[in-house]
Each structure stands twice: as C-alpha cells, then as structure tokens.
Design a protein around this motif. Structure first.
Motif, mmCIF file in Angstrom:
data_model
loop_
_atom_site.group_PDB
_atom_site.id
_atom_site.type_symbol
_atom_site.label_atom_id
_atom_site.label_comp_id
_atom_site.label_asym_id
_atom_site.label_seq_id
_atom_site.Cartn_x
_atom_site.Cartn_y
_atom_site.Cartn_z
ATOM 1 N N ALA A 88 0.832 -1.214 0.000
ATOM 2 C CA ALA A 88 0.000 0.000 0.000
ATOM 3 C C ALA A 88 0.860 1.255 0.000
ATOM 4 O O ALA A 88 1.900 1.301 0.667
ATOM 5 C CB ALA A 88 -0.913 -0.021 1.220
ATOM 6 N N PRO A 89 0.444 2.285 -0.750
ATOM 7 C CA PRO A 89 1.214 3.539 -0.790
ATOM 8 C C PRO A 89 1.356 4.157 0.591
ATOM 9 O O PRO A 89 0.445 4.104 1.413
ATOM 10 C CB PRO A 89 0.379 4.429 -1.710
ATOM 11 C CG PRO A 89 -0.439 3.499 -2.523
ATOM 12 C CD PRO A 89 -0.723 2.316 -1.632
ATOM 13 N N ARG A 90 2.490 4.770 0.823
ATOM 14 C CA ARG A 90 2.785 5.416 2.091
ATOM 15 C C ARG A 90 2.368 6.888 2.047
ATOM 16 O O ARG A 90 1.873 7.357 1.022
ATOM 17 C CB ARG A 90 4.282 5.290 2.365
ATOM 18 C CG ARG A 90 4.725 4.009 3.073
ATOM 19 C CD ARG A 90 4.097 2.758 2.576
ATOM 20 N NE ARG A 90 4.488 1.624 3.449
ATOM 21 C CZ ARG A 90 3.930 0.453 3.420
ATOM 22 N NH1 ARG A 90 2.939 0.213 2.595
ATOM 23 N NH2 ARG A 90 4.320 -0.503 4.223
ATOM 24 N N PRO A 91 2.585 7.638 3.146
ATOM 25 C CA PRO A 91 2.168 9.046 3.154
ATOM 26 C C PRO A 91 2.720 9.867 1.991
ATOM 27 O O PRO A 91 2.035 10.756 1.480
ATOM 28 C CB PRO A 91 2.711 9.550 4.499
ATOM 29 C CG PRO A 91 2.717 8.345 5.366
ATOM 30 C CD PRO A 91 3.072 7.200 4.466
ATOM 31 N N ASP A 92 3.966 9.574 1.562
ATOM 32 C CA ASP A 92 4.538 10.348 0.459
ATOM 33 C C ASP A 92 4.119 9.813 -0.912
ATOM 34 O O ASP A 92 4.488 10.370 -1.947
ATOM 35 C CB ASP A 92 6.065 10.398 0.561
ATOM 36 C CG ASP A 92 6.718 9.019 0.476
ATOM 37 O OD1 ASP A 92 6.005 8.041 0.175
ATOM 38 O OD2 ASP A 92 7.936 8.926 0.705
ATOM 39 N N GLY A 93 3.344 8.714 -0.939
ATOM 40 C CA GLY A 93 2.811 8.196 -2.195
ATOM 41 C C GLY A 93 3.729 7.244 -2.936
ATOM 42 O O GLY A 93 3.334 6.676 -3.949
ATOM 43 N N LEU A 147 -11.289 -3.789 15.271
ATOM 44 C CA LEU A 147 -10.425 -3.206 14.244
ATOM 45 C C LEU A 147 -8.999 -3.128 14.766
ATOM 46 O O LEU A 147 -8.769 -2.727 15.903
ATOM 47 C CB LEU A 147 -10.917 -1.807 13.862
ATOM 48 C CG LEU A 147 -12.339 -1.727 13.289
ATOM 49 C CD1 LEU A 147 -12.772 -0.279 13.153
ATOM 50 C CD2 LEU A 147 -12.423 -2.431 11.942
ATOM 51 N N ARG A 148 -8.070 -3.519 13.952
ATOM 52 C CA ARG A 148 -6.658 -3.517 14.347
ATOM 53 C C ARG A 148 -5.931 -2.405 13.590
ATOM 54 O O ARG A 148 -5.925 -2.382 12.362
ATOM 55 C CB ARG A 148 -6.017 -4.868 14.030
ATOM 56 C CG ARG A 148 -4.519 -4.939 14.314
ATOM 57 C CD ARG A 148 -4.028 -6.364 14.158
ATOM 58 N NE ARG A 148 -4.228 -6.867 12.807
ATOM 59 C CZ ARG A 148 -3.326 -6.746 11.828
ATOM 60 N NH1 ARG A 148 -2.178 -6.128 12.063
ATOM 61 N NH2 ARG A 148 -3.570 -7.256 10.643
ATOM 62 N N PRO A 149 -5.311 -1.465 14.304
ATOM 63 C CA PRO A 149 -4.601 -0.384 13.625
ATOM 64 C C PRO A 149 -3.214 -0.811 13.152
ATOM 65 O O PRO A 149 -2.496 -1.510 13.863
ATOM 66 C CB PRO A 149 -4.493 0.700 14.710
ATOM 67 C CG PRO A 149 -4.453 -0.076 15.987
ATOM 68 C CD PRO A 149 -5.300 -1.318 15.765
ATOM 69 N N ILE A 150 -2.861 -0.416 11.954
ATOM 70 C CA ILE A 150 -1.493 -0.624 11.456
ATOM 71 C C ILE A 150 -0.972 0.706 10.926
ATOM 72 O O ILE A 150 -1.740 1.551 10.466
ATOM 73 C CB ILE A 150 -1.417 -1.696 10.350
ATOM 74 C CG1 ILE A 150 -2.227 -1.276 9.117
ATOM 75 C CG2 ILE A 150 -1.888 -3.046 10.860
ATOM 76 C CD1 ILE A 150 -2.000 -2.155 7.914
ATOM 77 N N SER A 151 0.319 0.887 11.011
ATOM 78 C CA SER A 151 0.947 2.118 10.528
ATOM 79 C C SER A 151 1.682 1.849 9.222
ATOM 80 O O SER A 151 2.443 0.878 9.134
ATOM 81 C CB SER A 151 1.928 2.666 11.567
ATOM 82 O OG SER A 151 1.243 3.083 12.728
ATOM 83 N N LEU A 152 1.440 2.689 8.239
ATOM 84 C CA LEU A 152 2.175 2.617 6.976
ATOM 85 C C LEU A 152 3.238 3.708 6.987
ATOM 86 O O LEU A 152 2.930 4.892 6.911
ATOM 87 C CB LEU A 152 1.209 2.814 5.791
ATOM 88 C CG LEU A 152 0.077 1.784 5.668
ATOM 89 C CD1 LEU A 152 -0.794 2.102 4.462
ATOM 90 C CD2 LEU A 152 0.638 0.379 5.559
ATOM 91 N N ASP A 153 4.485 3.284 7.113
ATOM 92 C CA ASP A 153 5.606 4.231 7.140
ATOM 93 C C ASP A 153 6.132 4.455 5.736
ATOM 94 O O ASP A 153 6.013 3.597 4.859
ATOM 95 C CB ASP A 153 6.733 3.696 8.021
ATOM 96 C CG ASP A 153 6.290 3.497 9.461
ATOM 97 O OD1 ASP A 153 5.477 4.302 9.926
ATOM 98 O OD2 ASP A 153 6.765 2.537 10.105
ATOM 99 N N ASN A 154 6.729 5.616 5.533
ATOM 100 C CA ASN A 154 7.376 5.890 4.253
ATOM 101 C C ASN A 154 8.482 4.866 4.000
ATOM 102 O O ASN A 154 9.151 4.420 4.934
ATOM 103 C CB ASN A 154 7.966 7.303 4.248
ATOM 104 C CG ASN A 154 6.888 8.374 4.171
ATOM 105 O OD1 ASN A 154 5.941 8.255 3.400
ATOM 106 N ND2 ASN A 154 7.031 9.411 4.973
#
Length: 253
Positions: A88-93, A147-154
């Motif tokens: 999945a794309p990160r914050p910067d795309g 719901l389980r939270p996950i973090s998408l890092d750059n």
C-alpha cells in the motif's frame, strides 16, 4: 478491483459502547479517535519499572562489533530490494517499486539520507510521518475493538528500520527466551497450542493430593500497545550501544 476492495474495506458504521449504530462520518471519526486515544493514553503514574536486572544474557564483544559496524550502501540496497514492491502507498505516495526500479537515479540520495540518520540520529519530520489504517479482525466488524490499527511508514523510513532489523537478527536468538514462540524467525504461534495441550494432558493424568491450575490472561493490551518507557528500559537492559538506543527510540517516538 480497486473500487470493489475500497468499498468493502470502507467503514460505513460502528456501534458505540451502548450498542447504538453510528453512521454520521464526524461522529464515527470521533468514536474511533476517542477509543484509540484512550487506549494509547500515557499515564506516567501507572508505569512501574519491573524490568528484572540481568534478565538478558551478557553477549560477547563480537556481537557488539557486529552492531557497531558502519552501515554501507549495500545494506540500504538490500533493505529496499527485500521489500514487497506493491504494498500500500505510504504518506509520500511512493511504493517500494519506485525505489527498486529507479535505484540508479535515487539510490545515492536515499543512501546519503539513511547514513546521515545513523550518524546524527535525526530526520526531517515529513519522512517519519505515518498513515494509520484500520484492519478488521473479523469478517463484519461492529465495534472499534474489532479493528486492528497498522501504521504505513514511508519507504525511506522503512529502509532505516529494515537495515537495523537485519543487523539485529544476528543477536536476536541469543536474547529471546526459547519459550517465546511468537514474532521470532523460525517459531510459530501454533507452538503455544501444543504446549497448552501438553499441560492439560499432564493435569488430567496427575494423581495425588497436589493439584494444578491453568490461568488464561487477557493479552489484548499487550498486543495493541507498547509503552515507550518500557521499550527504552528493555533496550537499555539488553545493553545496546547508546547510538542504537537513540536510533530505535527516534523511530518509535
């Protein structure tokens, strides 16, 4: 396919603590935000330092020399190309595939940034931003607890943490108890099932006055959050070099 997945994954409504359905977008967002804000709330008065001293084995100098060996461009290259290209794309795309296919153009700049972090222990704020997504634990989620939270890092930040993780694997098996069956390479959570079956079998076969007892502990909080001060106490007790402790805590905090 993307539109179908987006529609299926979209959270349209959830139940609050009273069992009432919440559909309004703003109220739904507040419900989710308040739940995780309360879950991750830091209350200093609740923390008790129970870290046992000398809980970890004393490792020889060769292990610390392995950790302190300077990172190279090959370490960063390996970290980038070990990533799945189309996550999945990160914050910067940017996905990992961008760095992999354009390595000749961006590899030098990325490596310079990562090596600078290892030297100075800091990064621009935008690089360490994360996108938080909620993954359903069950097929049809009704409550926030499902719901389980996950973090998408750059990817640029993951290059830092992945290179450190690869280096740390060399000593991980020496530090972690053989009785821990999760989150360690080569071990599976299923091992816990076998252990429980053996324990129950032993209790049933036991004879005499002395009995036994099995306690099941609710580990929800243990899996949903980890206190930063506890993490710092742990890596300090392990005896990691100060530069590693600084880098780990920067990435977490």
């Amino acid at each position: 396919m993307t539109k179908i997945r987006r529609r299926l994954n979209k959270i349209e409504c959830l139940k609050n603590e009273n069992g009432e359905w919440i559909q309004d977008k703003q109220e739904l967002a507040k419900l989710v935000f308040d739940f995780f804000a309360n879950l991750y709330l830091h209350e200093a008065s609740q923390y008790i330092d129970l870290m046992p001293k000398e809980a970890f084995p004393r490792l020889g100098q060769e292990y610390w020399l392995c950790l302190l060996r300077p990172f190279s461009i090959m370490d960063i290259h390996q970290a980038i190309f070990d990533m799945k290209p189309m996550q999945a794309p990160r914050p910067d795309g940017f996905q990992a595939i961008f760095y992999q296919q354009a390595w000749r153009l961006v590899g030098k700049a990325l490596t310079k940034m990562v090596l600078s972090f290892y030297e100075n222990g800091s990064l621009p704020a935008a690089i360490s931003e994360s996108t938080v997504l909620l993954i359903p634990k069950v097929e049809k989620s009704e409550y926030v607890t499902q719901l389980r939270p996950i973090s998408l890092d750059n990817v640029s930040l993951k290059a830092i943490t992945k290179a450190m993780t690869s280096r740390f694997k060399a000593i991980m098996m020496k530090l972690v108890s053989p009785r821990q069956s999760s989150f360690i390479l080569g071990r599976q959570t299923a091992y816990n099932i076998f252990v429980v079956q053996e324990v129950m079998h032993s209790l049933r076969k036991k004879r005499g006055k002395r009995g036994g007892m099995v306690i099941k502990i609710d580990l929800e909080k243990a899996y949903d959050r980890l206190r930063w001060d506890f993490l710092r106490d742990t890596v300090v007790e392990v005896g990691l070099p100060s530069s590693w402790i600084q880098s780990i805590m920067f990435c977490v905090e």
